[in-house]
Design a protein around this motif. Structure first.
Motif, short mmCIF file in Angstrom:
data_model
loop_
_atom_site.label_atom_id
_atom_site.label_comp_id
_atom_site.label_asym_id
_atom_site.label_seq_id
_atom_site.Cartn_x
_atom_site.Cartn_y
_atom_site.Cartn_z
N THR A 1 0.75 -1.23 0.05
CA THR A 1 0.03 0.22 0.05
C THR A 1 0.78 1.24 0.11
O THR A 1 1.88 1.22 0.64
CB THR A 1 -0.94 -0.01 1.29
OG1 THR A 1 -1.63 -1.09 1.21
CG2 THR A 1 -1.82 1.47 1.28
N ASP B 1 1.02 7.70 2.59
CA ASP B 1 0.21 8.89 2.27
C ASP B 1 1.09 10.25 2.31
O ASP B 1 0.63 11.09 1.89
CB ASP B 1 -0.75 9.24 3.60
CG ASP B 1 -1.95 8.25 3.72
OD1 ASP B 1 -2.25 7.90 2.63
OD2 ASP B 1 -2.25 7.85 4.90
N GLU B 2 2.19 10.01 2.90
CA GLU B 2 3.18 11.46 2.92
C GLU B 2 3.89 11.26 1.63
O GLU B 2 4.42 10.54 0.98
CB GLU B 2 4.56 11.03 4.16
CG GLU B 2 3.93 10.90 5.40
CD GLU B 2 3.50 9.14 5.72
OE1 GLU B 2 3.79 8.64 4.71
OE2 GLU B 2 2.79 9.23 6.65
N GLU B 3 3.88 12.59 1.00
CA GLU B 3 4.20 13.03 -0.44
C GLU B 3 5.71 12.57 -0.52
O GLU B 3 6.14 12.16 -1.46
CB GLU B 3 3.99 14.28 -0.70
CG GLU B 3 4.28 14.72 -2.26
CD GLU B 3 3.85 16.07 -2.54
OE1 GLU B 3 4.56 16.55 -3.38
OE2 GLU B 3 2.86 16.73 -2.07
N LEU C 1 6.18 8.87 -0.56
CA LEU C 1 5.50 8.43 -1.94
C LEU C 1 6.45 8.62 -3.20
O LEU C 1 6.65 7.70 -3.81
CB LEU C 1 4.18 9.37 -2.17
CG LEU C 1 3.27 8.80 -3.28
CD1 LEU C 1 2.63 7.52 -3.00
CD2 LEU C 1 2.06 9.76 -3.43
N ARG D 1 -4.24 3.19 -4.57
CA ARG D 1 -3.41 3.42 -3.46
C ARG D 1 -2.50 2.06 -3.19
O ARG D 1 -1.72 2.24 -2.22
CB ARG D 1 -4.03 3.61 -2.38
CG ARG D 1 -4.84 5.01 -2.05
CD ARG D 1 -3.97 6.31 -2.15
NE ARG D 1 -3.15 6.42 -1.40
CZ ARG D 1 -2.01 7.17 -1.41
NH1 ARG D 1 -1.75 8.07 -2.42
NH2 ARG D 1 -1.03 7.14 -0.45
N SER E 1 7.44 2.26 2.31
CA SER E 1 6.18 2.78 2.51
C SER E 1 5.92 3.02 3.87
O SER E 1 5.01 4.12 4.00
CB SER E 1 5.29 1.78 1.88
OG SER E 1 5.41 1.71 0.56
#
Length: 139
Positions: free
Chosen positions: A63, A66-68, A71, A95, A135
């Motif tokens: 998965t 969320d953190e840019e 990512l 996602r 991740s």
């Protein structure tokens, strides 16, 4: 006896999975599901047949964070891995990171199908822990 050099259909896919001792269940007319355990993890994968392709896919593989900034690190690593690996590729679906092998149905040989399954399990085992770590690390 396993057929060779014929059109790929549901029956042939089932024969190829059975010939290599892969247990499976039919989910619907287009999907079969199976799983395998590597030395590190257990994975479930799906086999999808279309007119021109057989897809072997682990979804979700990882998965996305969320953190840019995290990512971007995952995206960068996925691009590097796609350059390094053969037969398989990583992709994104919403996602989720997906690990997939795409095999053309035209003249698909059982040995090529086996190679696809082997590639899927090899790369899953080799790269899963690294991508999970990328991740989920906190900075």
């Amino acid at each position: 006896m396993l057929r060779t050099s014929v059109a790929v259909d549901d029956t042939l896919l089932e024969e190829m999975l059975a010939a290599d001792n892969w247990p499976f269940e039919r989910l619907d007319d287009n999907f079969l599901s199976d799983g395998f355990t590597t030395e590190k993890e257990q994975f479930r994968f799906f086999v999808r047949l279309t007119e021109n392709w057989v897809y072997l896919t682990i979804i979700p593989f990882v998965t996305l964070p969320d953190e840019e900034h995290r990512l971007l690190e995952v995206f960068r690593r996925l691009l590097e891995l796609n350059r390094e690996i053969t037969l398989a590729k990583f992709a994104i679906d919403k996602r989720d990171v997906v690990l997939t092998v795409e095999l053309p149905t035209e003249s698909l040989q059982p040995s090529q199908f086996k190679d696809g399954l082997d590639a899927l399990s090899f790369y899953a085992n080799k790269h899963h822990a690294e991508l999970v770590e990328l991740s989920t690390l906190f900075s």
